[in-house]
Motif scaffolding. Structure first.
Motif, PDB file in Angstrom:
ATOM      1  N   PHE A   1       0.780  -1.155  -0.133  1.00  0.00           N
ATOM      2  CA  PHE A   1      -0.050  -0.123   0.206  1.00  0.00           C
ATOM      3  C   PHE A   1       0.876   1.197  -0.007  1.00  0.00           C
ATOM      4  O   PHE A   1       0.660   2.301  -0.668  1.00  0.00           O
ATOM      5  CB  PHE A   1      -0.762  -0.125   1.172  1.00  0.00           C
ATOM      6  CG  PHE A   1      -1.833   0.909   1.306  1.00  0.00           C
ATOM      7  CD1 PHE A   1      -3.176   0.836   0.472  1.00  0.00           C
ATOM      8  CD2 PHE A   1      -1.700   2.312   2.045  1.00  0.00           C
ATOM      9  CE1 PHE A   1      -4.022   2.166   0.565  1.00  0.00           C
ATOM     10  CE2 PHE A   1      -2.532   3.296   2.000  1.00  0.00           C
ATOM     11  CZ  PHE A   1      -3.915   3.121   1.415  1.00  0.00           C
ATOM     12  N   ALA A   2       1.910   1.314   0.672  1.00  0.00           N
ATOM     13  CA  ALA A   2       2.792   2.277   0.910  1.00  0.00           C
ATOM     14  C   ALA A   2       3.493   2.662  -0.686  1.00  0.00           C
ATOM     15  O   ALA A   2       3.409   3.654  -1.205  1.00  0.00           O
ATOM     16  CB  ALA A   2       3.918   1.997   1.906  1.00  0.00           C
ATOM     17  N   HIS A   3       4.017   1.696  -1.308  1.00  0.00           N
ATOM     18  CA  HIS A   3       4.560   1.489  -2.579  1.00  0.00           C
ATOM     19  C   HIS A   3       3.748   2.162  -3.304  1.00  0.00           C
ATOM     20  O   HIS A   3       3.902   2.997  -4.374  1.00  0.00           O
ATOM     21  CB  HIS A   3       5.219   0.286  -2.820  1.00  0.00           C
ATOM     22  CG  HIS A   3       5.649   0.322  -4.310  1.00  0.00           C
ATOM     23  ND1 HIS A   3       6.856   0.826  -4.480  1.00  0.00           N
ATOM     24  CD2 HIS A   3       5.365   0.011  -5.502  1.00  0.00           C
ATOM     25  CE1 HIS A   3       7.170   0.674  -5.755  1.00  0.00           C
ATOM     26  NE2 HIS A   3       6.103   0.151  -6.471  1.00  0.00           N
ATOM     27  N   GLN A   4       2.314   1.789  -3.687  1.00  0.00           N
ATOM     28  CA  GLN A   4       1.133   2.225  -4.582  1.00  0.00           C
ATOM     29  C   GLN A   4       0.888   3.619  -4.443  1.00  0.00           C
ATOM     30  O   GLN A   4       0.582   4.394  -5.408  1.00  0.00           O
ATOM     31  CB  GLN A   4       0.109   1.332  -4.439  1.00  0.00           C
ATOM     32  CG  GLN A   4      -0.900   1.638  -5.421  1.00  0.00           C
ATOM     33  CD  GLN A   4      -2.100   0.751  -5.216  1.00  0.00           C
ATOM     34  OE1 GLN A   4      -2.008  -0.396  -5.967  1.00  0.00           O
ATOM     35  NE2 GLN A   4      -3.191   1.177  -4.801  1.00  0.00           N
ATOM     36  N   ASN A   5       0.793   3.986  -3.044  1.00  0.00           N
ATOM     37  CA  ASN A   5       0.589   5.387  -2.652  1.00  0.00           C
ATOM     38  C   ASN A   5       1.480   6.574  -2.271  1.00  0.00           C
ATOM     39  O   ASN A   5       1.123   7.639  -2.138  1.00  0.00           O
ATOM     40  CB  ASN A   5      -0.625   5.317  -1.564  1.00  0.00           C
ATOM     41  CG  ASN A   5      -1.977   4.551  -2.070  1.00  0.00           C
ATOM     42  OD1 ASN A   5      -2.877   5.107  -2.483  1.00  0.00           O
ATOM     43  ND2 ASN A   5      -1.914   3.170  -1.643  1.00  0.00           N
ATOM     44  N   GLY A   6       2.647   5.929  -2.427  1.00  0.00           N
ATOM     45  CA  GLY A   6       4.016   6.822  -2.409  1.00  0.00           C
ATOM     46  C   GLY A   6       3.831   7.497  -1.074  1.00  0.00           C
ATOM     47  O   GLY A   6       4.222   8.537  -0.674  1.00  0.00           O
ATOM     48  N   VAL A   7       3.495   6.812  -0.071  1.00  0.00           N
ATOM     49  CA  VAL A   7       3.730   7.030   1.379  1.00  0.00           C
ATOM     50  C   VAL A   7       4.612   6.007   2.186  1.00  0.00           C
ATOM     51  O   VAL A   7       5.008   5.141   1.686  1.00  0.00           O
ATOM     52  CB  VAL A   7       2.176   7.111   2.246  1.00  0.00           C
ATOM     53  CG1 VAL A   7       1.303   8.313   1.496  1.00  0.00           C
ATOM     54  CG2 VAL A   7       1.804   5.603   2.226  1.00  0.00           C
TER      55      VAL A   7
END
Length: 220
Positions: A36-42
């Motif tokens: 999720f972090a990778h996909q959303n840039g967080v």
């Protein structure tokens, strides 16, 4: 702990009870937040905070266990993502002999899991657990999780059994509490569902961390 002559049916949870819960904990607590972090840039920390808050919102409901719900919520294909780590799906070490012993003495072995049907299919494919059980159910076919009182009335109407002569084994005390309210007489908690985490304490029900003693009792 139990008089096995008074038990005809053994209802069994799957994750943490038959299979090591580490696979599921790893996926939801670590692998999905990283994706999720990778996909959303967080950051992973930000992703984890966001997801954990979402988890808390639906904890104990059918949505918590639903792949479609989380795919829509995260915009990630949960089914596909889970295949990345399915090598972590493993039996608890002490389970197969116990299930075999139950079968040898004629006890009915019924799986009743909150796991999504697609997750159940994957776990059957990886472990072959269906060979050690008589009947397998995902609660999704009934429309309620095991935490809900409505599940139990719906389930017994679909698959009749005698609650007075039934043992139900689960690693979730909240689920065991609900089963007790329904009227299941024999209840057992699993203290060490995740092989990578410390054991937990059950407040209201007898509990074990190893099936081997029961296996010996059944075959004595």
């Amino acid at each position: 702990m139990f008089d096995w002559t008074q038990i005809d049916t053994v209802l069994l949870d799957m994750d943490g009870t038959l299979l090591d819960l580490h696979y599921d904990n790893y996926f939801w607590m670590h692998y999905l937040p990283i994706s999720f972090a990778h996909q959303n840039g967080v950051s992973v920390e930000q992703a984890r905070a966001r997801l954990f808050a979402d988890y808390e919102t639906v904890s104990g409901t059918l949505d918590w266990y639903c792949f479609d719900y989380w795919s829509n919520k995260t915009n990630i294909d949960i089914r596909q993502l889970k295949t990345d780590v399915e090598h972590k799906i493993k039996w608890r070490d002490d389970v197969k002999p116990f299930l075999e012993a139950l079968g040898q003495v004629g006890k009915q072995r019924i799986l009743l899991t909150n796991c999504h049907p697609d997750g159940l299919t994957t776990k059957i494919k990886v472990t072959g657990l269906d060979k050690y059980l008589d009947t397998l159910y995902s609660v999704h076919q009934f429309g309620y999780p095991k935490e809900a009182p409505e599940l139990w009335d719906t389930f017994i109407a679909h698959h009749p059994f005698d609650p007075e002569r039934t043992l139900f084994i689960d690693d979730n005390e909240r689920v065991l509490d609900q089963a007790k309210k329904f009227g299941i007489k024999h209840l057992l908690g699993i203290r060490n569902p995740d092989s990578m985490q410390a054991s937990k304490v059950f407040e209201h029900h007898p509990s074990i961390d190893d099936y081997h003693h029961f296996t010996k009792e059944l075959l004595a």
